[in-house]
Design a protein around this motif. Sequence first.
Motif, PDB file in Angstrom:
ATOM      1  N   PRO A 114       0.796  -1.122   0.015  1.00 43.92           N
ATOM      2  CA  PRO A 114       0.077   0.053  -0.035  1.00 43.92           C
ATOM      3  C   PRO A 114       0.900   1.326   0.170  1.00 43.92           C
ATOM      4  CG  PRO A 114      -0.971  -1.604   1.248  1.00 43.92           C
ATOM      5  CD  PRO A 114       0.580  -2.143   1.305  1.00 43.92           C
ATOM      6  N   GLY A 115       0.600   2.166  -0.867  1.00 45.53           N
ATOM      7  CA  GLY A 115       1.203   3.526  -0.732  1.00 45.53           C
ATOM      8  C   GLY A 115       2.111   3.381  -1.998  1.00 45.53           C
ATOM      9  N   ASP A 116       2.529   2.236  -2.483  1.00 48.03           N
ATOM     10  CA  ASP A 116       3.722   2.279  -3.693  1.00 48.03           C
ATOM     11  C   ASP A 116       2.985   2.667  -5.005  1.00 48.03           C
ATOM     12  OD1 ASP A 116       5.388  -0.862  -2.552  1.00 48.03           O
ATOM     13  OD2 ASP A 116       5.434   1.307  -1.753  1.00 48.03           O
ATOM     14  N   SER A 117       3.649   3.039  -5.795  1.00 49.55           N
ATOM     15  CA  SER A 117       3.319   3.269  -7.175  1.00 49.55           C
ATOM     16  C   SER A 117       3.745   2.124  -8.106  1.00 49.55           C
ATOM     17  CB  SER A 117       3.829   4.425  -7.821  1.00 49.55           C
ATOM     18  OG  SER A 117       3.468   5.545  -7.188  1.00 49.55           O
ATOM     19  N   LEU A 118       3.082   1.939  -9.340  1.00 53.34           N
ATOM     20  CA  LEU A 118       3.329   0.863 -10.106  1.00 53.34           C
ATOM     21  C   LEU A 118       2.831   1.266 -11.623  1.00 53.34           C
ATOM     22  CD1 LEU A 118       3.803  -2.192 -10.153  1.00 53.34           C
ATOM     23  CD2 LEU A 118       1.323  -2.723 -10.128  1.00 53.34           C
ATOM     24  N   PRO A 141     -11.141  -9.742  -7.492  1.00 55.55           N
ATOM     25  CA  PRO A 141     -11.896 -11.046  -7.147  1.00 55.55           C
ATOM     26  C   PRO A 141     -13.483 -10.882  -6.660  1.00 55.55           C
ATOM     27  CG  PRO A 141     -10.027 -10.751  -5.896  1.00 55.55           C
ATOM     28  CD  PRO A 141     -10.083  -9.299  -6.622  1.00 55.55           C
ATOM     29  N   GLY A 142     -14.275 -11.593  -7.312  1.00 59.80           N
ATOM     30  CA  GLY A 142     -15.734 -11.608  -6.992  1.00 59.80           C
ATOM     31  C   GLY A 142     -16.539 -10.581  -7.693  1.00 59.80           C
ATOM     32  N   LYS A 145      -3.892   0.974  -3.231  1.00 59.06           N
ATOM     33  CA  LYS A 145      -4.633   0.750  -2.124  1.00 59.06           C
ATOM     34  C   LYS A 145      -5.102  -0.808  -2.176  1.00 59.06           C
ATOM     35  CE  LYS A 145      -6.594   5.458  -1.892  1.00 59.06           C
ATOM     36  NZ  LYS A 145      -5.771   5.591  -0.957  1.00 59.06           N
ATOM     37  N   PRO A 146      -5.330  -1.484  -1.188  1.00 61.25           N
ATOM     38  CA  PRO A 146      -5.458  -2.939  -1.070  1.00 61.25           C
ATOM     39  C   PRO A 146      -6.793  -3.232  -2.297  1.00 61.25           C
ATOM     40  CG  PRO A 146      -5.302  -2.472   0.866  1.00 61.25           C
ATOM     41  CD  PRO A 146      -5.040  -1.196   0.259  1.00 61.25           C
ATOM     42  N   THR A 170      -1.429  -7.334  -7.043  1.00 57.84           N
ATOM     43  CA  THR A 170      -1.860  -7.520  -5.444  1.00 57.84           C
ATOM     44  C   THR A 170      -1.365  -6.396  -4.873  1.00 57.84           C
ATOM     45  OG1 THR A 170      -2.132 -10.121  -6.154  1.00 57.84           O
ATOM     46  CG2 THR A 170      -1.959  -9.367  -3.857  1.00 57.84           C
ATOM     47  N   VAL A 171      -2.118  -5.995  -3.956  1.00 57.88           N
ATOM     48  CA  VAL A 171      -1.775  -4.793  -2.975  1.00 57.88           C
ATOM     49  C   VAL A 171      -1.999  -5.204  -1.701  1.00 57.88           C
ATOM     50  CG1 VAL A 171      -1.874  -2.483  -2.273  1.00 57.88           C
ATOM     51  CG2 VAL A 171      -2.240  -3.079  -4.755  1.00 57.88           C
ATOM     52  N   SER A 172      -0.838  -5.435  -1.037  1.00 60.21           N
ATOM     53  CA  SER A 172      -0.681  -6.091   0.210  1.00 60.21           C
ATOM     54  C   SER A 172       0.418  -5.994   1.078  1.00 60.21           C
ATOM     55  CB  SER A 172      -1.230  -7.696   0.150  1.00 60.21           C
ATOM     56  OG  SER A 172      -1.017  -8.305   1.620  1.00 60.21           O
ATOM     57  N   SER A 173       0.299  -5.675   2.408  1.00 67.34           N
ATOM     58  CA  SER A 173       1.485  -5.403   3.288  1.00 67.34           C
ATOM     59  C   SER A 173       1.832  -6.581   3.968  1.00 67.34           C
ATOM     60  CB  SER A 173       1.054  -4.285   4.478  1.00 67.34           C
ATOM     61  OG  SER A 173      -0.059  -4.884   5.426  1.00 67.34           O
TER      62      SER A 173
END
Length: 125
Positions: free
Chosen positions: A14-18, A41-42, A86-87, A122-125
């Motif tokens: 979270p907070g990164d750029s891509l 997902p979903g 963000k997630p 996938t955005v996850s800490s």
Amino acid sequence: QVHLVESGGGLVQPGDSLELSCEASGVNLDNFAIGWFRQAPGKEREGVLCIGSRGSTYAASSVKGRYSTSRDNAKNTLYLKIDNLKPDDTAVYYCAVSPQMFVKRCLESAYVQVWGQGTQVTVSS
């Protein structure tokens, strides 16, 4: 035959750029709008950003401010930059082309003529 190949996805915090890339082949982008969709997902696949052949840009209201797109016509490549990840940005991101005559509908799946295979973000800490 048209091919769209996405790259640049992965696991980010979270907070990164891509920045994602989509390399197009077998297509003259002068006749097409090209853009990004995502499917979380979903959830259903949704249009994110697209650019018409004349440079007009269309963005979903949910991504304005953190998402930007650009194209390098010399490389036949489209880019998607996402800031402050963000997630909820977790999804498979797809590149897609739509006929230029439907450019104002280029965020709608029904008007997509060719899809890429997608790249997972996938955005996850």
